[in-house]
Design a protein around this motif. Structure first.
Motif, short mmCIF file in Angstrom:
data_model
loop_
_atom_site.label_atom_id
_atom_site.label_comp_id
_atom_site.label_asym_id
_atom_site.label_seq_id
_atom_site.Cartn_x
_atom_site.Cartn_y
_atom_site.Cartn_z
N PRO A 7 -1.72 30.29 66.23
CA PRO A 7 -1.49 29.31 67.29
C PRO A 7 0.00 29.13 67.55
O PRO A 7 0.80 29.12 66.62
CB PRO A 7 -2.13 28.04 66.77
N ASP A 8 0.32 29.00 68.79
CA ASP A 8 1.73 28.82 69.18
C ASP A 8 2.14 27.38 68.91
O ASP A 8 1.53 26.46 69.45
CB ASP A 8 1.87 29.16 70.67
N PRO A 9 3.15 27.15 68.09
CA PRO A 9 3.55 25.77 67.79
C PRO A 9 4.08 25.03 69.02
O PRO A 9 4.01 23.82 69.09
CB PRO A 9 4.63 25.91 66.73
N SER A 10 4.59 25.75 70.01
CA SER A 10 5.11 25.07 71.20
C SER A 10 3.99 24.54 72.09
O SER A 10 4.23 23.71 72.95
CB SER A 10 6.02 26.01 72.00
N ASP A 11 2.75 25.01 71.90
CA ASP A 11 1.62 24.50 72.68
C ASP A 11 1.40 23.02 72.44
O ASP A 11 0.98 22.29 73.33
CB ASP A 11 0.33 25.26 72.36
N ALA A 12 1.66 22.55 71.24
CA ALA A 12 1.44 21.15 70.92
C ALA A 12 2.42 20.26 71.69
O ALA A 12 2.12 19.11 71.98
CB ALA A 12 1.59 20.93 69.42
N GLU A 13 3.58 20.79 72.04
CA GLU A 13 4.59 19.99 72.74
C GLU A 13 4.38 19.97 74.24
O GLU A 13 4.90 19.11 74.92
CB GLU A 13 5.98 20.55 72.43
N ARG A 14 3.64 20.91 74.76
CA ARG A 14 3.42 20.99 76.20
C ARG A 14 2.44 19.93 76.66
O ARG A 14 1.48 19.63 75.97
CB ARG A 14 2.86 22.36 76.58
N PRO A 15 2.64 19.39 77.89
CA PRO A 15 1.67 18.43 78.41
C PRO A 15 0.35 19.14 78.76
O PRO A 15 0.33 20.34 79.02
CB PRO A 15 2.33 17.87 79.67
N ARG A 17 -3.08 20.15 80.85
CA ARG A 17 -3.28 20.59 82.24
C ARG A 17 -3.54 19.39 83.15
O ARG A 17 -3.06 19.33 84.28
CB ARG A 17 -4.45 21.58 82.28
N GLU A 18 -4.31 18.42 82.65
CA GLU A 18 -4.60 17.23 83.44
C GLU A 18 -3.32 16.45 83.75
O GLU A 18 -3.14 15.95 84.86
CB GLU A 18 -5.60 16.33 82.70
N GLU A 19 -2.45 16.35 82.75
CA GLU A 19 -1.18 15.64 82.96
C GLU A 19 -0.31 16.37 83.98
O GLU A 19 0.29 15.75 84.86
CB GLU A 19 -0.43 15.51 81.62
N ASP A 21 -1.41 18.31 86.39
CA ASP A 21 -2.05 18.13 87.70
C ASP A 21 -1.72 16.75 88.28
O ASP A 21 -1.45 16.60 89.46
CB ASP A 21 -3.56 18.28 87.59
N ARG A 22 -1.75 15.72 87.43
CA ARG A 22 -1.44 14.37 87.88
C ARG A 22 0.01 14.28 88.37
O ARG A 22 0.29 13.71 89.42
CB ARG A 22 -1.66 13.36 86.75
N GLN A 23 0.93 14.90 87.62
CA GLN A 23 2.33 14.89 88.03
C GLN A 23 2.52 15.60 89.37
O GLN A 23 3.27 15.14 90.23
CB GLN A 23 3.20 15.55 86.96
N ALA A 24 1.82 16.73 89.54
CA ALA A 24 1.94 17.47 90.80
C ALA A 24 1.37 16.65 91.96
O ALA A 24 1.95 16.61 93.05
CB ALA A 24 1.20 18.80 90.69
N ARG A 25 0.24 15.97 91.74
CA ARG A 25 -0.34 15.13 92.79
C ARG A 25 0.60 13.98 93.15
O ARG A 25 0.80 13.67 94.32
CB ARG A 25 -1.68 14.56 92.35
N ASP A 26 1.21 13.36 92.15
CA ASP A 26 2.13 12.26 92.41
C ASP A 26 3.33 12.75 93.20
O ASP A 26 3.80 12.09 94.13
CB ASP A 26 2.62 11.63 91.10
N ARG A 27 3.85 13.90 92.84
CA ARG A 27 5.01 14.45 93.53
C ARG A 27 4.66 14.80 94.97
O ARG A 27 5.41 14.53 95.89
CB ARG A 27 5.51 15.69 92.78
N ARG A 28 3.50 15.43 95.17
CA ARG A 28 3.09 15.80 96.52
C ARG A 28 2.81 14.58 97.37
O ARG A 28 3.13 14.56 98.54
CB ARG A 28 1.82 16.66 96.47
#
Length: 66
Positions: A7-15, A17-19, A21-28
């Motif tokens: 497992p990639d340890p950096s995956d735990a730090e990434r937001p 997919r839902e988060e 998507d929410r950020q993209a919707r807010d920005r749009r």
């Protein structure tokens, strides 16, 4: 035999997919609200300038005819 990838340890730090998507919707959403007013202002300015140019053209033609 091949071993499964670790497992990639950096995956735990990434937001999630839902988060993302929410950020993209807010920005749009905030991006879309502004161009409506800006678009209206541009169209209104174009209409006013076109009308002024048309009136000036008529005035010039009438003045030239006299």
């Amino acid at each position: 035999m091949t071993t499964p990838p670790s497992p990639d340890p950096s995956d735990a730090e990434r937001p999630s997919r839902e988060e993302l998507d929410r950020q993209a919707r807010d920005r749009r959403r905030s991006w879309r609200d502004q161009p409506r007013g800006l678009g209206c202002a541009v169209v209104a300015a174009f209409m006013v300038l076109t009308t002024v140019a048309f009136v000036l053209a008529i005035v010039i033609v009438v003045a030239a005819a006299r």
